[in-house]
Design a protein around this motif. Structure first.
Motif, PDB file in Angstrom:
ATOM      1  N   ILE A  99       0.288  -0.760  -0.061  1.00  0.00           N
ATOM      2  CA  ILE A  99       0.257   0.189  -0.038  1.00  0.00           C
ATOM      3  C   ILE A  99       1.234   1.075  -0.212  1.00  0.00           C
ATOM      4  O   ILE A  99       0.396   2.088   0.082  1.00  0.00           O
ATOM      5  CB  ILE A  99      -0.749  -0.198   1.018  1.00  0.00           C
ATOM      6  CG1 ILE A  99      -2.417   0.807   0.803  1.00  0.00           C
ATOM      7  CG2 ILE A  99      -0.191   0.181   2.001  1.00  0.00           C
ATOM      8  CD1 ILE A  99      -3.048   0.400  -0.115  1.00  0.00           C
ATOM      9  N   GLU A 100       2.024   1.397   0.391  1.00  0.00           N
ATOM     10  CA  GLU A 100       2.988   2.814   1.166  1.00  0.00           C
ATOM     11  C   GLU A 100       3.260   2.673  -0.838  1.00  0.00           C
ATOM     12  O   GLU A 100       2.547   4.557  -1.135  1.00  0.00           O
ATOM     13  CB  GLU A 100       4.177   1.817   0.803  1.00  0.00           C
ATOM     14  CG  GLU A 100       4.819   3.360   1.032  1.00  0.00           C
ATOM     15  CD  GLU A 100       5.611   4.040   0.318  1.00  0.00           C
ATOM     16  OE1 GLU A 100       6.093   5.516   0.834  1.00  0.00           O
ATOM     17  OE2 GLU A 100       5.950   3.856  -1.430  1.00  0.00           O
ATOM     18  N   PRO A 101       3.206   2.716  -1.722  1.00  0.00           N
ATOM     19  CA  PRO A 101       3.189   3.402  -3.059  1.00  0.00           C
ATOM     20  C   PRO A 101       1.666   4.386  -3.607  1.00  0.00           C
ATOM     21  O   PRO A 101       1.397   5.423  -3.919  1.00  0.00           O
ATOM     22  CB  PRO A 101       3.405   2.861  -4.289  1.00  0.00           C
ATOM     23  CG  PRO A 101       3.810   1.389  -2.991  1.00  0.00           C
ATOM     24  CD  PRO A 101       3.462   1.532  -2.187  1.00  0.00           C
ATOM     25  N   ASP A 120       7.148  -2.541  12.593  1.00  0.00           N
ATOM     26  CA  ASP A 120       6.758  -3.496  10.892  1.00  0.00           C
ATOM     27  C   ASP A 120       6.331  -2.067  10.856  1.00  0.00           C
ATOM     28  O   ASP A 120       6.642  -1.718   9.149  1.00  0.00           O
ATOM     29  CB  ASP A 120       6.552  -3.820  10.978  1.00  0.00           C
ATOM     30  CG  ASP A 120       7.226  -5.597  11.340  1.00  0.00           C
ATOM     31  OD1 ASP A 120       8.225  -5.710  12.265  1.00  0.00           O
ATOM     32  OD2 ASP A 120       6.636  -6.316  12.304  1.00  0.00           O
ATOM     33  N   ILE A 121       5.400  -1.505  10.451  1.00  0.00           N
ATOM     34  CA  ILE A 121       4.409  -0.495   9.929  1.00  0.00           C
ATOM     35  C   ILE A 121       5.798   0.666   9.497  1.00  0.00           C
ATOM     36  O   ILE A 121       5.725   1.464   8.563  1.00  0.00           O
ATOM     37  CB  ILE A 121       2.970   0.114  10.951  1.00  0.00           C
ATOM     38  CG1 ILE A 121       1.992  -0.958  10.963  1.00  0.00           C
ATOM     39  CG2 ILE A 121       2.452   1.212   9.332  1.00  0.00           C
ATOM     40  CD1 ILE A 121       0.997  -1.028  11.318  1.00  0.00           C
ATOM     41  N   VAL A 125       6.903   2.417   5.599  1.00  0.00           N
ATOM     42  CA  VAL A 125       6.131   3.618   5.658  1.00  0.00           C
ATOM     43  C   VAL A 125       7.083   5.088   5.935  1.00  0.00           C
ATOM     44  O   VAL A 125       6.489   6.506   6.090  1.00  0.00           O
ATOM     45  CB  VAL A 125       4.235   4.052   6.133  1.00  0.00           C
ATOM     46  CG1 VAL A 125       3.781   2.649   5.392  1.00  0.00           C
ATOM     47  CG2 VAL A 125       4.367   4.188   7.039  1.00  0.00           C
ATOM     48  N   GLY A 126       7.904   4.505   7.191  1.00  0.00           N
ATOM     49  CA  GLY A 126       8.103   5.716   7.819  1.00  0.00           C
ATOM     50  C   GLY A 126       7.800   6.406   8.884  1.00  0.00           C
ATOM     51  O   GLY A 126       6.543   5.867   8.966  1.00  0.00           O
ATOM     52  N   ARG A 127       8.365   6.656  10.601  1.00  0.00           N
ATOM     53  CA  ARG A 127       7.594   6.948  11.483  1.00  0.00           C
ATOM     54  C   ARG A 127       6.563   7.691  11.779  1.00  0.00           C
ATOM     55  O   ARG A 127       6.113   7.962  12.166  1.00  0.00           O
ATOM     56  CB  ARG A 127       9.076   7.343  12.308  1.00  0.00           C
ATOM     57  CG  ARG A 127       9.536   5.815  13.417  1.00  0.00           C
ATOM     58  CD  ARG A 127      10.079   6.223  13.887  1.00  0.00           C
ATOM     59  NE  ARG A 127      10.258   6.120  15.250  1.00  0.00           N
ATOM     60  CZ  ARG A 127      10.050   5.196  16.161  1.00  0.00           C
ATOM     61  NH1 ARG A 127      10.040   3.820  15.547  1.00  0.00           N
ATOM     62  NH2 ARG A 127       8.932   5.344  17.309  1.00  0.00           N
ATOM     63  N   GLU A 128       6.815   8.963  10.314  1.00  0.00           N
ATOM     64  CA  GLU A 128       5.923   9.816  10.005  1.00  0.00           C
ATOM     65  C   GLU A 128       4.648  10.057  10.506  1.00  0.00           C
ATOM     66  O   GLU A 128       3.788  10.914  10.248  1.00  0.00           O
ATOM     67  CB  GLU A 128       7.204  11.239   9.738  1.00  0.00           C
ATOM     68  CG  GLU A 128       6.665  11.082   8.261  1.00  0.00           C
ATOM     69  CD  GLU A 128       8.072   9.943   8.047  1.00  0.00           C
ATOM     70  OE1 GLU A 128       7.575  10.059   6.797  1.00  0.00           O
ATOM     71  OE2 GLU A 128       8.639   9.259   8.852  1.00  0.00           O
ATOM     72  N   LEU A 163       4.196   7.236  16.726  1.00  0.00           N
ATOM     73  CA  LEU A 163       5.172   7.285  16.872  1.00  0.00           C
ATOM     74  C   LEU A 163       5.936   8.277  16.560  1.00  0.00           C
ATOM     75  O   LEU A 163       7.505   8.286  17.696  1.00  0.00           O
ATOM     76  CB  LEU A 163       6.072   6.068  15.973  1.00  0.00           C
ATOM     77  CG  LEU A 163       5.385   4.499  16.802  1.00  0.00           C
ATOM     78  CD1 LEU A 163       4.079   3.962  16.132  1.00  0.00           C
ATOM     79  CD2 LEU A 163       5.908   4.029  15.602  1.00  0.00           C
ATOM     80  N   ASP A 164       6.313   9.303  16.304  1.00  0.00           N
ATOM     81  CA  ASP A 164       6.393  10.823  16.147  1.00  0.00           C
ATOM     82  C   ASP A 164       6.131  11.233  16.975  1.00  0.00           C
ATOM     83  O   ASP A 164       4.693  11.756  16.199  1.00  0.00           O
ATOM     84  CB  ASP A 164       6.939  10.501  14.228  1.00  0.00           C
ATOM     85  CG  ASP A 164       8.287  12.110  14.470  1.00  0.00           C
ATOM     86  OD1 ASP A 164       7.442  12.787  14.931  1.00  0.00           O
ATOM     87  OD2 ASP A 164       8.491  12.305  13.350  1.00  0.00           O
TER      88      ASP A 164
END
Length: 352
Positions: A99-101, A120-121, A125-128, A163-164
């Protein structure tokens, strides 16, 4: 204005089994722009033909919602602003890579899952762009196009947190969307909240499934309540060793005990009395009855690994993992007599 503050953000539910379908159906019924993305072909076709039907304790409803096969994700032209991941914990990485794209540059991914999947997520996709979440509802699905949810909105509970720290101020807007399906609390310590849920999951999911019984019956079976509590106690020790705090979840009052084991007893009792019914089958037992693997390593195995990393043992969880894997590989049958395999371990851990 960021994407979560749009009047109508584009939302996807990736994984629309029993839990994802019931929550996503509430989003569709509330008028949100929501798309289902699903890996079960017959389920996709049933939703396209008849919509998704949700059976609740005292009511049922049906709603139409766009749905895509996994192979059709490549056809998505407009990115999603928010994606709720509701697949099994062991499927998290590939689901996020899929799904990231198709996630907006400032889009968010929310993991409505068991286990510590938030990392894992974030790794994909990045913590932000990652929001961790805790989910407490009970559902089951046996036929395509229909989900049976045992908790209506008044007994459905979620927690969410970024998370961020720089993303935390965006969480409330996402939480407000999720409130169409239950109570949602926003926390600045989602890691601890997820650990507390893993504590109760370690106690209930696989241990009760091992003896092929509904959760309530398993807790009443001779010796099993103590087995389940011991698995939870070890999980709490792992949580504390991993730097987690003891925090209230699922609507519990502020912590009034300094005894970690007492807290495990309290949270387990609340799950049994408030968030499950007499015939609730844990997701793990549902998986086994469908011929699928359960979240063994992601829950009880996680406890074993974390305690081992801190030089501590988790004999009850280790035994739960061992027996569960033997069931999955067909070495031992799925039956209530398996209780003796766990009770024997308990006697060595806490001799009378």
């Amino acid at each position: 204005m960021d994407q979560t503050q749009k009047a109508s953000p584009r939302i996807a539910f990736l994984g629309t089994g029993a839990q994802g379908a019931s929550i996503g159906a509430d989003f569709a019924a509330a008028g949100h722009d929501v798309t289902f993305i699903e890996q079960w072909p017959e389920h996709v076709e049933a939703i396209r033909e008849h919509g998704i039907t949700v059976n609740l304790p005292t009511r049922s409803f049906n709603v139409r919602v766009p749905v895509l096969h996994l192979c059709q994700v490549a056809e998505v032209k407009v990115p999603f602003d928010i994606v709720f991941i509701v697949v099994k914990a062991y499927d998290t990485k590939w689901a996020c890579q899929l799904i990231e794209p198709y996630l907006a540059a400032d889009g968010l991914v929310v993991g409505l899952q068991n286990g510590m999947t938030h990392e894992d997520i974030a790794g994909i996709v990045g913590r932000e762009r990652t929001i961790g979440a805790v989910i407490e509802i009970a559902s089951n699905m046996w036929v395509p196009g229909t989900t049976n949810r045992e908790n209506d909105h008044d007994t459905s509970w979620f927690a969410m947190g970024a998370l961020d720290p720089n993303t935390q101020d965006r969480v409330e807007a996402v939480a407000d969307l999720l409130r169409c399906t239950g109570t949602v609390e926003v926390t600045d310590d989602i890691r601890s909240a997820k650990w507390m849920k893993l504590v109760v999951n370690a106690a209930e999911l696989i241990p009760s499934a091992i003896i092929d019984m509904p959760l309530a019956d398993a807790a009443r079976y001779p010796g099993m309540l103590d087995v389940m509590r011991e698995a939870g106690y070890e999980a709490m020790r792992a949580a504390l060793a991993d730097g987690s705090k003891i925090v209230p979840i699922i609507g519990m009052p502020p912590i009034t005990t300094n005894d970690p084991e007492r807290y495990v007893d309290q949270i387990f009792e609340m799950v049994l009395t408030t968030f499950s019914s007499q015939d609730t089958l844990t997701t793990s037992l549902q998986d086994w009855r469908k011929g699928r693997r359960a979240e063994i390593k992601e829950v009880n195995g996680w406890v074993v690994d974390i305690l081992a990393a801190h030089g501590q043992a988790a004999p009850m969880n280790e035994r739960v993992v061992q027996v569960a894997l033997e069931i999955e590989t067909g070495k031992i049958p799925l039956e209530r007599e398996n209780a003796s395999l766990l009770v024997e371990t308990l006697r060595t851990v806490r001799p009378q």
